[in-house]
Structure formats: C-alpha cells, structure tokens
Scaffold this motif. Structure first.
Motif, PDB file in Angstrom:
ATOM      1  N   ARG A  31       1.071  -1.484  -0.173  1.00 13.09           N
ATOM      2  CA  ARG A  31      -0.320  -0.284   0.283  1.00 13.09           C
ATOM      3  C   ARG A  31       0.737   1.184  -0.353  1.00 13.09           C
ATOM      4  NH1 ARG A  31      -4.683   1.203   4.370  1.00 13.09           N
ATOM      5  NH2 ARG A  31      -5.381   2.954   3.598  1.00 13.09           N
ATOM      6  N   GLY A  34       2.353   1.755  -3.382  1.00 15.79           N
ATOM      7  CA  GLY A  34       0.976   2.388  -4.581  1.00 15.79           C
ATOM      8  C   GLY A  34       0.824   1.180  -4.906  1.00 15.79           C
ATOM      9  N   LEU A  36      -1.865  -1.121  -4.658  1.00 18.91           N
ATOM     10  CA  LEU A  36      -3.101  -1.621  -4.518  1.00 18.91           C
ATOM     11  C   LEU A  36      -3.836  -2.455  -4.387  1.00 18.91           C
ATOM     12  CD1 LEU A  36      -4.543   2.642  -3.950  1.00 18.91           C
ATOM     13  CD2 LEU A  36      -3.522   1.102  -3.123  1.00 18.91           C
ATOM     14  N   GLN A  66      -9.676   2.905  -2.092  1.00 19.30           N
ATOM     15  CA  GLN A  66      -8.753   4.419  -2.754  1.00 19.30           C
ATOM     16  C   GLN A  66      -9.014   3.365  -4.593  1.00 19.30           C
ATOM     17  OE1 GLN A  66      -5.314   3.224   0.668  1.00 19.30           O
ATOM     18  NE2 GLN A  66      -4.079   5.084  -0.502  1.00 19.30           N
ATOM     19  N   SER A 328       3.691  10.854  -0.232  1.00 20.34           N
ATOM     20  CA  SER A 328       3.093   9.920  -1.082  1.00 20.34           C
ATOM     21  C   SER A 328       2.792   9.495  -0.525  1.00 20.34           C
ATOM     22  CB  SER A 328       3.385  10.247  -2.338  1.00 20.34           C
ATOM     23  OG  SER A 328       3.148  11.307  -3.191  1.00 20.34           O
ATOM     24  N   HIS A 331       0.066   9.905   2.784  1.00 21.05           N
ATOM     25  CA  HIS A 331      -0.851   9.565   2.347  1.00 21.05           C
ATOM     26  C   HIS A 331      -2.173   8.627   1.865  1.00 21.05           C
ATOM     27  CE1 HIS A 331      -4.661  11.736   0.981  1.00 21.05           C
ATOM     28  NE2 HIS A 331      -4.524  11.470  -0.419  1.00 21.05           N
ATOM     29  N   ARG A 332      -1.075   7.029   1.185  1.00 22.05           N
ATOM     30  CA  ARG A 332      -1.543   6.349   0.706  1.00 22.05           C
ATOM     31  C   ARG A 332      -1.898   5.687   2.388  1.00 22.05           C
ATOM     32  NH1 ARG A 332       1.895   6.683  -4.230  1.00 22.05           N
ATOM     33  NH2 ARG A 332       3.488   5.446  -2.658  1.00 22.05           N
ATOM     34  N   PRO A 335      -4.838   7.908   3.890  1.00 16.55           N
ATOM     35  CA  PRO A 335      -6.056   8.806   3.414  1.00 16.55           C
ATOM     36  C   PRO A 335      -6.881   9.525   3.684  1.00 16.55           C
ATOM     37  CG  PRO A 335      -6.715   6.262   3.163  1.00 16.55           C
ATOM     38  CD  PRO A 335      -6.017   6.112   3.822  1.00 16.55           C
TER      39      PRO A 335
END
Length: 401
Positions: A31, A34, A36, A66, A328, A331-332, A335
C-alpha cells in the motif's frame, strides 16, 4: 524494472506461506508503494483466512476505497451483511464499515429493520451519523442528545461534539463535551476533543485545564503527551516540547519523578515524533528534528504519522522530491488524515504540480474536523486557483507588440 520484478516475485512466494500478521505487513508495504492491487490480494487472503474478521474487512475496505473499486466494495459489504445475519454481534462493526463506505441509506435501512430491542446505543449513534452525513443535521443532533445519558454517552458526546465543530459551533461543542466530561472524567477521548473545542472557541486557558487536571491526578505518559499537544495548540510550543521530552527520554526525563508507568516504545516514538515535527514545522533545530524522527521511525516503523513528519522535514529542508515521495507514502497509508493531505498538497504546489495540489487541498478541506482547521487550506486553495486561472489567461493572451 528487473529489481522490482524480482521483489514482487519474492513477495508473492513469501505471501503463499506466511502467517496473517506477515500478510498484513506485506499489505501495508504494498500500500505504501502504491501497489494497491497487490495490497488487495494480501488483504483478501487475510479476510478469508480469518473467517471474515472485521478488522481485516476494514483494512481491505480502505484499499478498495482508494482504488474506487465500487463493485468490489459492494461485494465485500454484501458478504459482511450475510455474515452479520449469522453473527448479530458483528452488526455494530458492519455499521461502522457502511458509514466508512458512505453507504448511508444502507446503514439506515439496516438499523430500521431491526427490532427496537436489538438497536443498541452504538447502532443508534452510527445511524445518527449517517443521517448527519445525509443532510439531516437537526434530527441527527436530537438523536445523539437523547443518547447522552446512556452507557454509550461518551461516544454520543464525541459524535455530537464533532458535528458542532464541523458546523463551526465550537462553543456549543465545548458545552456538550464539558457536560460529558463531568460524568466521565477519565475518558481521554472526551478530554482531547474538549480541549480542542475550547481552543477553537478562543479559550486557550480553558483548553489546557482538562489535561492539566488529569495530569495532576494521573501522571501517565499518555496524559503528558496529550497535554503537550494542547500546549502546542495554545501557542505555548516551548512548554509543549518540555512536556513531550519527559516522555521521549533524555536529561529532562531523568529529572522526572512523578511518572509511575514507563512509556511504551510506541509512546516514546510518538513523543519523539511530536518534538521532531514541532521543530520542523517551526523551521528550528532541523538536525535535532532529523535525529528524533529517525529514532521514532526505528521505534515504530511504518507509521503514517511518522512518515508524514519525515516528509515535512524534507520539505522544510528544500528536498522537494524526497518530501513528495515520503508524503505520498503517508497519504496512501492514511488517506483520511486531513493534515497529511494538506502537507502533500503544499509540496505539490511548491513543485508547481497545480492540479495535484488543488485536488489534495480539496481533499484536506473535506476531511477537516472544523472550518477553523481548514481555513489556511481554503486560503491556499483560493490562491492556487487564482494562480492557475492567471497562468491560463497569460497563455491565451495575445503576445505584446
């Protein structure tokens, strides 16, 4: 590319024979990178192996949200609803997930179909929140107010206080929370939100009182760190750092005699993060901030709030590419954290990535607890919007003769 392919292959082989805790760590790693789809695969396996555990479902739902995977979200929620028919004790957890997924009508229908005796105070609180998010604010407030005397009174007070804060009514929020605190003096969640509500209402001294009293009666490390946060909100950052240092360790902590329970590694990490972030945010003692944040990351690795602080420190140092990479990841991983979204927006703005900055500021504003919290972000959004319009206008304007 070859290295990434090798890493993915090894992770897949490892996942095939790993335990649930390891799968969760793999999912968190994917995660943060990125990836996902890979995170989804790991979390689906956790969900299946755990027999439909609600915590696994919550983690899976977060990733699906997400990905904006509507069909997969609907499928997951349908499985959980079927499961809750056999296990009624899971109804409150299911309602929480429906609220997270913004399935407000589904949640209200679920509660309405239950016999009155089965509508627990927790379900009633969640239904009230669904009403509030559907625009029925007056009814939601009335329903939450009716639940204040119940055993779930503190939770109802928290929900009602947040509704008032989101509406910009900090004084009313403080009144509701203060009344509940008088009956539940050791509830730290109530104390925290009361302190924040009073600070937003302009009562700086009053915002410190709940934690100062709690610290005097129960000098626990958690209480001291919460008091440090309240001091910071009141603008007393030097005192805030001194209190946090007593939890983080060092000379100041050695002189501390009133703490009976030693802080856990996670709490020490939180204290070091608090000091490091506060220094970075004020652009002060950046080398010390870097050391503290590195310690925090080692003590409690993979935490979004610590990664966010490391990213903000990089931003303050002018290392914009590294700041964007770290923020980033944060934030992932988190979120729904407004401040992390706002930090990433600021970095994107500095990199002149205006569409990303605008999107992230809008996200931060939507997630903010109150208009006062989102005020600086709304101002930034306005400035960036004007700048973008100006850039378009200058691009389209005829060249001067």
């Amino acid at each position: 590319l070859i290295l990434n392919a090798v890493i993915k292959k090894r992770l897949a082989a490892l996942a095939a024979k790993t335990t649930i805790p390891t799968l969760l760590r793999l999912a968190m790693t994917a995660r943060g990178r990125g990836e996902l789809q890979q995170a989804t695969t790991h979390l689906r396996e956790v969900f299946d192996r755990s027999g439909g555990d609600l915590r696994a479902a919550e983690a899976l739902l977060e990733v699906l949200l997400q990905r904006k995977a509507k069909v997969a979200i609907d499928d997951l929620l349908a499985v959980l609803q079927t499961q809750a028919q056999r296990r009624p004790e899971q109804l409150p957890g299911l309602a929480e997930l429906l609220l997270t997924a913004r399935r407000h009508k589904t949640l209200l229908t679920l509660v309405a179909k239950l016999k009155p005796a089965r509508r627990s105070p927790t379900l009633k609180i969640l239904a009230a929140l669904a009403r509030a998010r559907s625009g029925e604010l007056a009814r939601a407030r009335a329903e939450l107010s009716a639940l204040l005397p119940s055993p779930q009174g503190p939770r109802a007070a928290l929900a009602l206080g947040r509704l008032y804060l989101r509406a910009g009514k900090a004084r009313r929020a403080a009144q509701v929370l203060a009344s509940s605190v008088r009956r539940h003096r050791r509830n730290t969640s109530l104390l925290s939100l009361l302190s924040r509500a009073r600070a937003e209402a302009g009562d700086k001294e009053g915002s410190l009182t709940p934690w100062a009293r709690a610290l005097g009666k129960h000098p626990k490390p958690q209480t001291r760190l919460a008091y440090a946060a309240a001091l910071a909100r009141a603008g007393r950052w030097r005192q805030a750092l001194a209190q946090a240092q007593k939890v983080a360790g060092g000379r100041a902590a050695k002189a501390q005699k009133d703490t009976q329970v030693p802080p856990s590694p996670a709490l020490v990490a939180a204290a070091k993060n608090f000091i490091g972030f506060t220094l970075a945010d004020r652009d002060a003692e950046l080398p010390r901030a870097a050391r503290l944040l590195a310690d925090a990351a080692q003590l409690d690795p993979g935490r979004a709030y610590i990664i966010d602080s490391l990213g903000w420190l990089s931003f303050r140092r002018g290392h914009l590419a590294e700041a964007r990479r770290l923020l980033s990841v944060a934030h992932r991983l988190a979120p729904r954290e407004a401040e992390i979204a706002a930090h990433l927006a600021a970095v994107n703005a500095a990199l002149k990535r205006l569409p990303d900055a605008l999107r992230l500021y809008r996200r931060a504003i939507a997630l903010a607890l109150s208009p006062k919290e989102s005020a600086p972000w709304r101002q930034k959004l306005k400035q960036l919007t004007l700048r973008r319009v100006g850039n378009h206008g200058s691009a389209e304007a005829p060249a001067p003769h």
